[in-house]
Scaffold this active site. Sequence first.
Site, PDB file in Angstrom:
ATOM      1  N   LEU A   1       1.112  -0.989   0.005  1.00 34.84           N
ATOM      2  CA  LEU A   1      -0.303  -0.046  -0.120  1.00 34.84           C
ATOM      3  C   LEU A   1       1.182   1.646   0.114  1.00 34.84           C
ATOM      4  O   LEU A   1       2.210   0.948   0.333  1.00 34.84           O
ATOM      5  CB  LEU A   1      -0.758  -0.847   1.300  1.00 34.84           C
ATOM      6  N   ASP A   2       0.472   2.275  -0.867  1.00 28.97           N
ATOM      7  CA  ASP A   2       0.893   3.564  -0.649  1.00 28.97           C
ATOM      8  C   ASP A   2       1.293   4.457   1.269  1.00 28.97           C
ATOM      9  O   ASP A   2       0.735   3.275   1.392  1.00 28.97           O
ATOM     10  CB  ASP A   2       0.558   4.468  -1.202  1.00 28.97           C
ATOM     11  N   ARG A   3       1.936   4.733   1.512  1.00 26.58           N
ATOM     12  CA  ARG A   3       2.622   5.376   2.687  1.00 26.58           C
ATOM     13  C   ARG A   3       1.431   6.214   3.044  1.00 26.58           C
ATOM     14  O   ARG A   3       0.660   6.198   4.333  1.00 26.58           O
ATOM     15  CB  ARG A   3       3.801   6.282   2.618  1.00 26.58           C
TER      16      ARG A   3
ATOM     17  N   THR B   1      -1.391   5.763   2.407  1.00 29.99           N
ATOM     18  CA  THR B   1      -2.723   4.718   2.417  1.00 29.99           C
ATOM     19  C   THR B   1      -2.970   3.949   3.989  1.00 29.99           C
ATOM     20  O   THR B   1      -1.677   2.873   4.012  1.00 29.99           O
ATOM     21  CB  THR B   1      -2.971   4.029   0.961  1.00 29.99           C
TER      22      THR B   1
ATOM     23  N   ARG C   1      -5.768   6.874  -7.778  1.00 33.28           N
ATOM     24  CA  ARG C   1      -5.134   7.984  -7.444  1.00 33.28           C
ATOM     25  C   ARG C   1      -5.260   8.663  -8.822  1.00 33.28           C
ATOM     26  O   ARG C   1      -6.270   9.256  -8.612  1.00 33.28           O
ATOM     27  CB  ARG C   1      -3.877   8.071  -6.766  1.00 33.28           C
TER      28      ARG C   1
END
Length: 332
Positions: A141-143, A145, A247
């Site tokens: 997961l993105d930082r 998210t 996104r």
Amino acid sequence: MSGVQLREVARDEDGMRLDRWFSVHFSGLGFGRLQKLLRSGQVRVDSGRVQTSTRLSAGQIVRVPPLGDLDMPKPKGSKINPKDAEFLRSLILYEDDEVYVFNKPHGLAVQGGSGTKRHIDGMLRSLPNKKGEAPRLVHRLDRDTSGCLLVAKTRAAASHFGSVFRSRSARKIYWAVVVGAPTPRQGRISCFLAKQATRDGEQMIVVENGTEGAQHSTSYYSVTDSAANRFSWVTLKPVTGRTHQLRVHMMELGTPILDDPRYFNLENWNWERPEDLGEGLHLHARRLSLPLRSGKRLDVTAPLPEHMKKTFDLLGFDAERYDAQSADPEDA
């Protein structure tokens, strides 16, 4: 290590990402240094150039250059940090003999990178399995998210779940708050994405098919609720798993995710942010459902992070009204 090594990928490493393979065999080699070795062609697989995200197959040969003269951080081995172990255990949504599902907090990186010292991957060595091995990341997961993050406890489990994600038999449901109201209220987004270098690092852009580095991406979306068309609560289902996919897709619809630091520039949009909203990227991996090696199906839901709870309360969105177990934008 004084010379080039040629190492064969083991059977239980089939499907493992190259960066994960290096973290297992050369724990002292930093991610940034590995990227440099790949760019210069010093690390190769079956004599071909590869990337950190390349998936390995059993029997392939990995070329490892001399590492003794590199300025590498010292390997931490299996040293356990009790605080890291306690912290990770506080995040557990589900656990069995083969897997953890963590509720990843907003703002915590999953994997290390330039300037990133604290991340999930680094803390996992404090939760060794019965063989003393650190658990393995299966997806990311993105930082910024939050939500469901699956981590395998063994190599065999990592191989199984890696295959599950690649076959797209894992069901992933995200919740987001976006600026504006998507039109139509439900639909499918399909486009090609490619990385573009910027002053702040790499970001994804929509490109034409055939563009160098282009990868196809597909997501389903559905508006769950809206607040005077100024903000919308959107349920998202990514079919593919490209970097920053959701996104970019929401930006492409003209309804960027609230507080997206990379794809929602307030000045460019001529938009003033209400002060009472929660602060932070409003993207949450709400639900994860996928088959276990036993044949049973794992189905886990993560509660909203505090900053999204605050925004939901302010905008009148009722998270309890819509059960994440039954809501799917593809089927709605």
